[in-house]
Design a protein around this motif. Structure first.
Motif, mmCIF file in Angstrom:
data_model
loop_
_atom_site.group_PDB
_atom_site.id
_atom_site.type_symbol
_atom_site.label_atom_id
_atom_site.label_comp_id
_atom_site.label_asym_id
_atom_site.label_seq_id
_atom_site.Cartn_x
_atom_site.Cartn_y
_atom_site.Cartn_z
ATOM 1 N N GLN B 80 0.836 -1.200 0.000
ATOM 2 C CA GLN B 80 0.000 0.000 0.000
ATOM 3 C C GLN B 80 0.875 1.255 0.000
ATOM 4 O O GLN B 80 1.811 1.347 0.778
ATOM 5 C CB GLN B 80 -0.860 0.008 1.266
ATOM 6 N N GLY B 81 0.562 2.190 -0.843
ATOM 7 C CA GLY B 81 1.351 3.413 -0.883
ATOM 8 C C GLY B 81 2.593 3.273 -1.736
ATOM 9 O O GLY B 81 3.345 4.220 -1.899
ATOM 10 N N ALA B 82 2.846 2.078 -2.275
ATOM 11 C CA ALA B 82 4.021 1.890 -3.134
ATOM 12 C C ALA B 82 3.599 1.423 -4.517
ATOM 13 O O ALA B 82 4.390 0.878 -5.260
ATOM 14 C CB ALA B 82 4.994 0.906 -2.498
ATOM 15 N N LEU B 83 2.321 1.594 -4.850
ATOM 16 C CA LEU B 83 1.860 1.318 -6.215
ATOM 17 C C LEU B 83 1.819 2.651 -6.952
ATOM 18 O O LEU B 83 1.140 3.584 -6.517
ATOM 19 C CB LEU B 83 0.477 0.665 -6.187
ATOM 20 N N PHE B 84 2.575 2.745 -8.029
ATOM 21 C CA PHE B 84 2.703 4.021 -8.719
ATOM 22 C C PHE B 84 2.109 3.936 -10.123
ATOM 23 O O PHE B 84 2.318 2.938 -10.821
ATOM 24 C CB PHE B 84 4.177 4.403 -8.827
ATOM 25 N N PRO B 85 1.382 4.974 -10.544
ATOM 26 C CA PRO B 85 0.887 4.975 -11.916
ATOM 27 C C PRO B 85 2.074 5.014 -12.870
ATOM 28 O O PRO B 85 3.053 5.734 -12.636
ATOM 29 C CB PRO B 85 0.074 6.270 -11.989
ATOM 30 N N GLU B 86 2.031 4.209 -13.894
ATOM 31 C CA GLU B 86 3.123 4.173 -14.858
ATOM 32 C C GLU B 86 2.545 3.772 -16.212
ATOM 33 O O GLU B 86 1.973 2.692 -16.343
ATOM 34 C CB GLU B 86 4.192 3.164 -14.407
ATOM 35 N N ALA B 87 2.702 4.656 -17.197
ATOM 36 C CA ALA B 87 2.084 4.433 -18.511
ATOM 37 C C ALA B 87 2.627 3.184 -19.186
ATOM 38 O O ALA B 87 3.762 2.768 -18.944
ATOM 39 C CB ALA B 87 2.321 5.645 -19.396
ATOM 40 N N GLY B 88 1.790 2.591 -20.020
ATOM 41 C CA GLY B 88 2.255 1.549 -20.934
ATOM 42 C C GLY B 88 2.570 2.209 -22.266
ATOM 43 O O GLY B 88 2.868 3.407 -22.320
ATOM 44 N N LEU B 89 2.508 1.443 -23.339
ATOM 45 C CA LEU B 89 2.789 2.014 -24.665
ATOM 46 C C LEU B 89 1.568 2.781 -25.157
ATOM 47 O O LEU B 89 0.436 2.346 -24.966
ATOM 48 C CB LEU B 89 3.133 0.895 -25.642
ATOM 49 N N GLU B 90 1.853 3.893 -25.823
ATOM 50 C CA GLU B 90 0.732 4.687 -26.312
ATOM 51 C C GLU B 90 -0.060 3.952 -27.380
ATOM 52 O O GLU B 90 -1.278 3.977 -27.408
ATOM 53 C CB GLU B 90 1.242 6.020 -26.866
ATOM 54 N N ARG B 135 0.159 0.394 -13.791
ATOM 55 C CA ARG B 135 0.794 0.742 -12.522
ATOM 56 C C ARG B 135 1.890 -0.272 -12.209
ATOM 57 O O ARG B 135 1.824 -1.434 -12.614
ATOM 58 C CB ARG B 135 -0.213 0.838 -11.384
ATOM 59 N N VAL B 136 2.892 0.222 -11.497
ATOM 60 C CA VAL B 136 4.002 -0.633 -11.083
ATOM 61 C C VAL B 136 4.159 -0.511 -9.576
ATOM 62 O O VAL B 136 3.656 0.434 -8.964
ATOM 63 C CB VAL B 136 5.337 -0.232 -11.758
ATOM 64 N N VAL B 137 4.882 -1.455 -8.982
ATOM 65 C CA VAL B 137 5.122 -1.409 -7.538
ATOM 66 C C VAL B 137 6.580 -0.984 -7.327
ATOM 67 O O VAL B 137 7.441 -1.281 -8.164
ATOM 68 C CB VAL B 137 4.827 -2.782 -6.902
ATOM 69 N N GLY B 138 6.834 -0.240 -6.270
ATOM 70 C CA GLY B 138 8.215 0.134 -5.945
ATOM 71 C C GLY B 138 9.083 -1.118 -5.902
ATOM 72 O O GLY B 138 8.713 -2.110 -5.269
ATOM 73 N N LEU B 139 10.236 -1.071 -6.585
ATOM 74 C CA LEU B 139 11.048 -2.280 -6.760
ATOM 75 C C LEU B 139 11.426 -2.939 -5.430
ATOM 76 O O LEU B 139 11.468 -4.162 -5.314
ATOM 77 C CB LEU B 139 12.323 -1.937 -7.537
ATOM 78 N N SER B 140 11.695 -2.121 -4.411
ATOM 79 C CA SER B 140 12.144 -2.695 -3.142
ATOM 80 C C SER B 140 11.036 -3.508 -2.464
ATOM 81 O O SER B 140 11.317 -4.337 -1.604
ATOM 82 C CB SER B 140 12.635 -1.598 -2.203
ATOM 83 N N LYS B 141 9.798 -3.255 -2.867
ATOM 84 C CA LYS B 141 8.693 -3.972 -2.209
ATOM 85 C C LYS B 141 8.682 -5.451 -2.578
ATOM 86 O O LYS B 141 8.157 -6.276 -1.835
ATOM 87 C CB LYS B 141 7.347 -3.335 -2.574
ATOM 88 N N LEU B 142 9.242 -5.794 -3.730
ATOM 89 C CA LEU B 142 9.299 -7.207 -4.110
ATOM 90 C C LEU B 142 10.150 -7.976 -3.094
ATOM 91 O O LEU B 142 9.794 -9.070 -2.654
ATOM 92 C CB LEU B 142 9.855 -7.361 -5.529
ATOM 93 N N SER B 143 11.273 -7.368 -2.695
ATOM 94 C CA SER B 143 12.122 -8.000 -1.676
ATOM 95 C C SER B 143 11.441 -7.998 -0.318
ATOM 96 O O SER B 143 11.527 -8.965 0.433
ATOM 97 C CB SER B 143 13.449 -7.258 -1.529
#
Lengths: 488, 488
Positions: B80-90, B135-143
């Motif tokens: 929670q709080g580490a999901l960031f909006p991140e565009a895909g391909l146009e 959307r993507v998750v902050g990379l450190s959250k995977l660990s």
């Protein structure tokens, strides 16, 4: 102030490496750093309210406080209660156990903050000591004590000296030897012009600047003491080269931090005459002055004295580093290139590496340095690009792709976006098929202890034919593997 | 209860990886574990009041609580709080960024506790996911998420499954792939009889038992999905062999824990008929019964259910492990050897490695497994022994030295003492000159996060001629280096 607000509290609780719920003064220091980070974000042309940056000030504050918690730790508290009676030899015919039996801990991974530029640097620490007075210290305390001094604003030689003298005075052994191998990230300007130097002695495989230092106390003060041979031999068993260490017995003439050798007078807060070319640098703008003041307040909030000799230019240097990543929508043109069909070149025999499948063009290991927008810390690595040439066999030269990678890297970023942006831009001029793989190390993950130094991330973008033809993709991925295996 | 006493509080404060000052229930759980550890120490024939063991119960309780803190963490709070909006391909012509752009984090170092025997095991974790919904998750959250499940009583396949399903439900990506490589320490009995198997496929260089597992969700459920190729290719760039992983697609038939394959019925708390030989094992003694009850209460104090199917035999297995390290002053004779001049053999052409200096005899890489008396956790590694033969050219056979190493290792120990004791014993029969080097990994240091998996300790003892003749010592140390370099 006094209490954490909800958002802060949540962050503190959910953070596995977080600090204990803060006292009033710690909360105050966190808030001061947060305010300073907001100034920095503004100065970089960013909107601190945008989604990816909203919590960045808090994340930076937490990481900095955690990374410098050594200021609040006392060696005495760590070693006390961990000194154990341990017999030596009954007959005294030699050295063993608690009387003369050399103890070495090798390959302790540490992270510290460079006092010259505030960027984290990585440390491989090796500690040895000779027990005396029939007592030994718990082995883990050697790492703990090293960590106390690493978690401060440091410089390799001082760090080694502080570790050895703290162990000497707290354990009172016959002697202590400390050897550090330190790696400092390159600044983008040095990274760019030195990208061909990756095999030079001072630059390791990942493009970091390396420095080895040494410190000793007690019997180890005597360079010819036989214990030296033992210490170095035990390091050598683990592949740690003693000759390299020997070369650093005399401390380097100037600071190892790459920022020290650069002309950053334009960030110094006042006009200066550059001693090498005599030019007078312009005064920094108001934005830069306030950024420098903000960094000064961050250093103060950590409990350090910004007027300490070694820290005087640090705020300017950190701001200089950060402004590399300043946001600008116009940079792409100003950077000297504007990728279009004009940048396509007729295919020539030299220039570009071509795979067995004649039409796929690959450019591997294009270095980049970027800045994680969630933690204001660098992430860096290499980009691999594969694409189908145009029907006329046109290709994009490596230097153009390197500029493209540089352009999208040199700002506040996330790795997923960087990967997509590079792919989209190449695809916009060569709309047949593009694949981009970005491999990176994130200092924000490593220095916060979430992952170990060896960990790394990889992201991929597939466009056009690479997303529909598995064979083309597989061939490109095999090319990278082959290239890596041959040390390409 | 309610509040920590002074000794406890000091320990909590001085411990860099310690837990936050506990709530009432945490203090209670710490005290319960401490009481249980005292029962175990008594059962091992030790005096919990002796200097090295005084704080052992508290240290064990802290390490266990920290190592199982995952029971108190929620994935939702981390993500929670580490999901960031991140565009895909146009244009949607492929996979990139927040829509389909594969993200992989490789080489995440983790530690977990084996649910079969309560010993820590080491994990190299690789996670990949396909972002979806822009959307993507902050990379450190995977660990972080992987760490939540590692810090529980676990088994490799369940751990992988829990990580992948937690990431799937919290991030809601198109799919998740998790690959784990796990290493479990050998039990002394398996270590001893398998010491020649170090190059076999399931036993790595350090004698650990290895298991690779795999878990997936979403699109990765389809083994033939092209994303699989991408995930495996990105692992391969880091030298992680996909074929090995492929071999483990089908889960192993039985538990990987070495304790599961041993006959430990005599510790089961009741008489059982051994299915393989039909013999009825005797009832365990009162001491063992109370040790088993103590371990059961430890598991309960951690918040686990000791009656959970997988945990039913765990207390017996842990006690079985511990009793390997039971204290006995008479063991040396009972063990089947009593080192004296009778054990000296006339030098023969085969049998012993001899250096250039004809009179120094060396026995390298004698494996040992010991138990750290400060943390009740294993430390293990190899012993190198060098000595001058008697004037009559007598030597000690390797198997005798291995027994000696085993005898001094197989108890509650510290590495410095182990080194000295081995040296003294050899010196007592061949009183000319002895050198002993012990190289070890301490699970207590690694699993508590104080050092990284690669770190190791080395200790040395020098007696007689080796303490007075630097040349002899140097020659012995060179022999080890040479042996290591050639893969001995």
């Amino acid at each position: 102030m006094g209490a954490l607000d909800d958002a802060h509290l949540d962050e503190e609780l959910q953070d596995a490496v977080g600090l204990e719920p803060g006292s009033g003064s710690e909360t105050l220091s966190t808030c001061e750093i947060e305010d300073a980070v907001k100034v920095l974000l503004h100065g970089l042309g960013e909107d601190p309210g945008r989604e990816g940056l909203k919590k960045t000030p808090l994340r930076v504050a937490k990481a900095l406080r955690d990374g410098t918690r050594g200021y609040k730790q006392k060696v005495k508290d760590i070693v006390q209660g961990a000194l154990f009676p341990e017999a030596g030899l009954e007959n005294g015919m030699g050295c063993a156990g608690g009387a003369g039996g050399l103890v070495v801990v090798r390959d302790i991974d540490l992270f510290s903050y460079c006092e010259s530029c505030l960027l984290p640097f990585s440390i491989q620490c090796h500690v040895g000591y000779i027990p005396s007075g029939e007592r030994v210290v718990g082995l883990s305390k050697l790492s703990r004590v090293a960590d106390v001094f690493a978690r401060r604003l440091q410089e390799p030689q001082r760090l080694a000296d502080e570790i050895s003298s703290a162990l000497q005075s707290s354990i009172k052994p016959a002697g202590v030897a400390v050897s550090l191998q330190c790696w400092h990230i390159q600044f983008p300007e040095t990274l760019r012009c030195k990208s061909n130097l990756r095999h030079s002695s001072k630059l390791d495989m990942q493009g970091w600047f390396k420095e080895s230092v040494f410190s000793s106390s007690g019997v180890f003060k005597d360079e010819n003491h036989p214990f030296w041979d033992d210490f170095l031999a035990l390091l050598k068993f683990k592949g740690i080269d003693m000759e390299e260490i020997d070369a650093y017995h005399s401390p380097p003439a100037q600071s190892w931090c790459p920022s020290r050798s650069m002309d950053i007078s334009s960030c110094n807060g006042h006009s200066t005459r550059n001693p090498t070319n005599g030019k007078v640098s312009p005064k920094p703008g108001a934005a830069q002055t306030s950024m420098i003041a903000a960094v000064t307040s961050m250093i103060e909030a950590l409990g350090e004295d910004p007027s300490r000799k070694e820290l005087v230019g640090t705020p300017s240097r950190f701001v200089h580093w950060l402004t590399n990543f300043k946001r600008s929508n116009f940079e792409m043109k100003l950077n000297g290139f504007n990728l279009s069909r004009n940048d396509l070149h007729a295919k020539t025999a030299n220039g570009v590496a071509v795979t067995e499948l004649n039409e796929i063009h690959t450019e591997l290991n294009l270095p980049f340095c970027s800045q994680c927008e969630h933690h204001l810390l660098p992430f860096h690595g290499v980009v691999h690009i594969g694409y189908f040439g145009s029907d006329e066999g046109e290709i994009i030269q490596r230097c153009i792709l390197q500029s493209l990678v540089h352009f999208y890297g040199i700002k506040l970023q996330v790795q997923e976006r960087l990967t997509r942006q590079i792919a989209e831009t190449v695809y916009s001029v060569l709309g047949t098929g593009v694949i981009v793989v970005v491999e990176a190390s994130h200092i924000c993950m490593i220095s916060r202890g979430i992952e170990k130094v060896g960990s790394s991330t990889a992201t991929m973008a597939l466009l056009g034919r690479f997303s529909t033809e598995p064979k083309a993709k597989a061939m490109f991925l095999r090319t990278i593997s082959k290239h890596n295996a041959t040390g390409g």
